[in-house]
Each structure stands twice: as C-alpha cells, then as structure tokens.
Scaffold this active site. Sequence first.
Site, PDB file in Angstrom:
ATOM      1  N   SER A 127       0.847  -1.178   0.000  1.00 23.09           N
ATOM      2  CA  SER A 127       0.000   0.000   0.000  1.00 23.09           C
ATOM      3  C   SER A 127       0.885   1.231   0.000  1.00 23.09           C
ATOM      4  O   SER A 127       1.932   1.245   0.638  1.00 23.09           O
ATOM      5  CB  SER A 127      -0.894   0.008   1.254  1.00 23.09           C
ATOM      6  OG  SER A 127      -1.670   1.178   1.298  1.00 23.09           O
ATOM      7  N   HIS A 141      -2.882   7.232  -3.999  1.00 26.93           N
ATOM      8  CA  HIS A 141      -2.991   6.093  -3.080  1.00 26.93           C
ATOM      9  C   HIS A 141      -3.231   4.849  -3.911  1.00 26.93           C
ATOM     10  O   HIS A 141      -4.022   4.857  -4.845  1.00 26.93           O
ATOM     11  CB  HIS A 141      -4.159   6.298  -2.106  1.00 26.93           C
ATOM     12  CG  HIS A 141      -4.402   5.116  -1.229  1.00 26.93           C
ATOM     13  ND1 HIS A 141      -5.608   4.464  -1.167  1.00 26.93           N
ATOM     14  CD2 HIS A 141      -3.586   4.449  -0.388  1.00 26.93           C
ATOM     15  CE1 HIS A 141      -5.523   3.456  -0.323  1.00 26.93           C
ATOM     16  NE2 HIS A 141      -4.299   3.417   0.157  1.00 26.93           N
ATOM     17  N   ASN A 143      -3.293   0.242  -3.562  1.00 26.99           N
ATOM     18  CA  ASN A 143      -3.174  -1.019  -2.824  1.00 26.99           C
ATOM     19  C   ASN A 143      -3.102  -2.153  -3.837  1.00 26.99           C
ATOM     20  O   ASN A 143      -3.756  -2.093  -4.875  1.00 26.99           O
ATOM     21  CB  ASN A 143      -4.420  -1.308  -1.970  1.00 26.99           C
ATOM     22  CG  ASN A 143      -4.577  -0.345  -0.849  1.00 26.99           C
ATOM     23  OD1 ASN A 143      -3.703  -0.234  -0.008  1.00 26.99           O
ATOM     24  ND2 ASN A 143      -5.691   0.361  -0.827  1.00 26.99           N
ATOM     25  N   TYR A 144      -2.368  -3.180  -3.484  1.00 28.19           N
ATOM     26  CA  TYR A 144      -2.370  -4.435  -4.238  1.00 28.19           C
ATOM     27  C   TYR A 144      -2.387  -5.510  -3.178  1.00 28.19           C
ATOM     28  O   TYR A 144      -1.451  -5.596  -2.367  1.00 28.19           O
ATOM     29  CB  TYR A 144      -1.132  -4.515  -5.129  1.00 28.19           C
ATOM     30  CG  TYR A 144      -1.132  -5.671  -6.093  1.00 28.19           C
ATOM     31  CD1 TYR A 144      -2.089  -5.768  -7.104  1.00 28.19           C
ATOM     32  CD2 TYR A 144      -0.182  -6.671  -5.989  1.00 28.19           C
ATOM     33  CE1 TYR A 144      -2.088  -6.837  -7.996  1.00 28.19           C
ATOM     34  CE2 TYR A 144      -0.177  -7.738  -6.879  1.00 28.19           C
ATOM     35  CZ  TYR A 144      -1.131  -7.812  -7.871  1.00 28.19           C
ATOM     36  OH  TYR A 144      -1.127  -8.870  -8.737  1.00 28.19           O
ATOM     37  N   ARG A 145      -3.455  -6.321  -3.121  1.00 30.15           N
ATOM     38  CA  ARG A 145      -3.655  -7.220  -1.985  1.00 30.15           C
ATOM     39  C   ARG A 145      -3.984  -8.643  -2.420  1.00 30.15           C
ATOM     40  O   ARG A 145      -4.532  -8.860  -3.490  1.00 30.15           O
ATOM     41  CB  ARG A 145      -4.812  -6.727  -1.119  1.00 30.15           C
ATOM     42  CG  ARG A 145      -4.604  -5.365  -0.546  1.00 30.15           C
ATOM     43  CD  ARG A 145      -5.809  -4.964   0.262  1.00 30.15           C
ATOM     44  NE  ARG A 145      -5.637  -3.626   0.772  1.00 30.15           N
ATOM     45  CZ  ARG A 145      -6.617  -2.827   1.084  1.00 30.15           C
ATOM     46  NH1 ARG A 145      -7.870  -3.240   0.956  1.00 30.15           N
ATOM     47  NH2 ARG A 145      -6.380  -1.633   1.553  1.00 30.15           N
TER      48      ARG A 145
END
Length: 165
Positions: A127, A141, A143-145
Amino acid sequence: IEKEVPENEAPTTFLREDGSGAGSGSVRERFEGMIRRVQGEICAALEEADGSGKRFVEDVWSRPGGGGGISRVLQDGNVFEKAGVNVSVVYGVMPPDAYRAAKGAAKNGAADGHKAGPVPFFAAGISSVLHPKNPFAPTLHFNYRYFETDAPKGIYASKFRNIVL
C-alpha cells in the site's frame, strides 16, 4: 486487536516454515517476494524522482498472531511532503463474526445456513500514499492485496483473492 511489535530488522520472510509458507513455492511465498521486491523498486524510484537526497526511513514490525510488515516513509523532500510505501504479511484466525461479515452472512447466521467457527486467514499486500508538496498535484494512493480464508470443516467456502488498485 493485536498490537504491532517493533523489530530491529526485517526477517527473510514473515511466513512460517510449516510447508505452506517459507520455502514451499506457494502463492503466499511468491506474493510476499513480489511485494517486497516492488516496495524496494518503488522506494528507489521515488527517491530518485524527489531529487533531495533524502531516503526512506524503514520500520519493521511483527504481529503476535502471525506475520508482520515493513513500513517505509520519506518526509520533507523536494517533491514529496510525505510518501509511504508499506508491505504487510499477516495470518491467524479470523473471529466468527468477521468471517460472517466477509461472506455477507444473514443476521441469523452464515449465508449458507451454517454457523461458522474461527476461520484461518492469510492476507498480504503493498500500500502506498504519496503527498506531493505542490498543492495542485493530486495525492496518490494504491493497494495491491491478496486475501484468503479456509472455511471450517463441513462449511463450503472457497479461497478468494482480493486485488484492489
């Protein structure tokens, strides 16, 4: 909620050596390797773009229930007022109420009619939040989840992955 524990240095891996973690070639292991590599690449690129000579400051933490993370922050640069690039790899047991909420369970129990018990989970991701000094440049911003659960015996629930960009 568990409190993070500060650590002096990052371990080689946050995974357990139990056959499903470190050294197994699993999706978990490959994902952790990828997000940690990408964290280094992003931080190096942002330091270069900032041009101030400032470097990211690293904080490493662990989670008593399993896993940990690496938080990196660059502050008061030429381009960035503050930039953070963080990775986390955590696992443990999800409380039944959290599992039911994640599955979209009905008020009277699980969506499939069974009451869930504690559910093992694994979550990892990278993140970043970038705040430029220029008030006309937008904050960024991303995220890679990766997230998965294992349902209790007798209750069907497939593993799922959540990628948010």
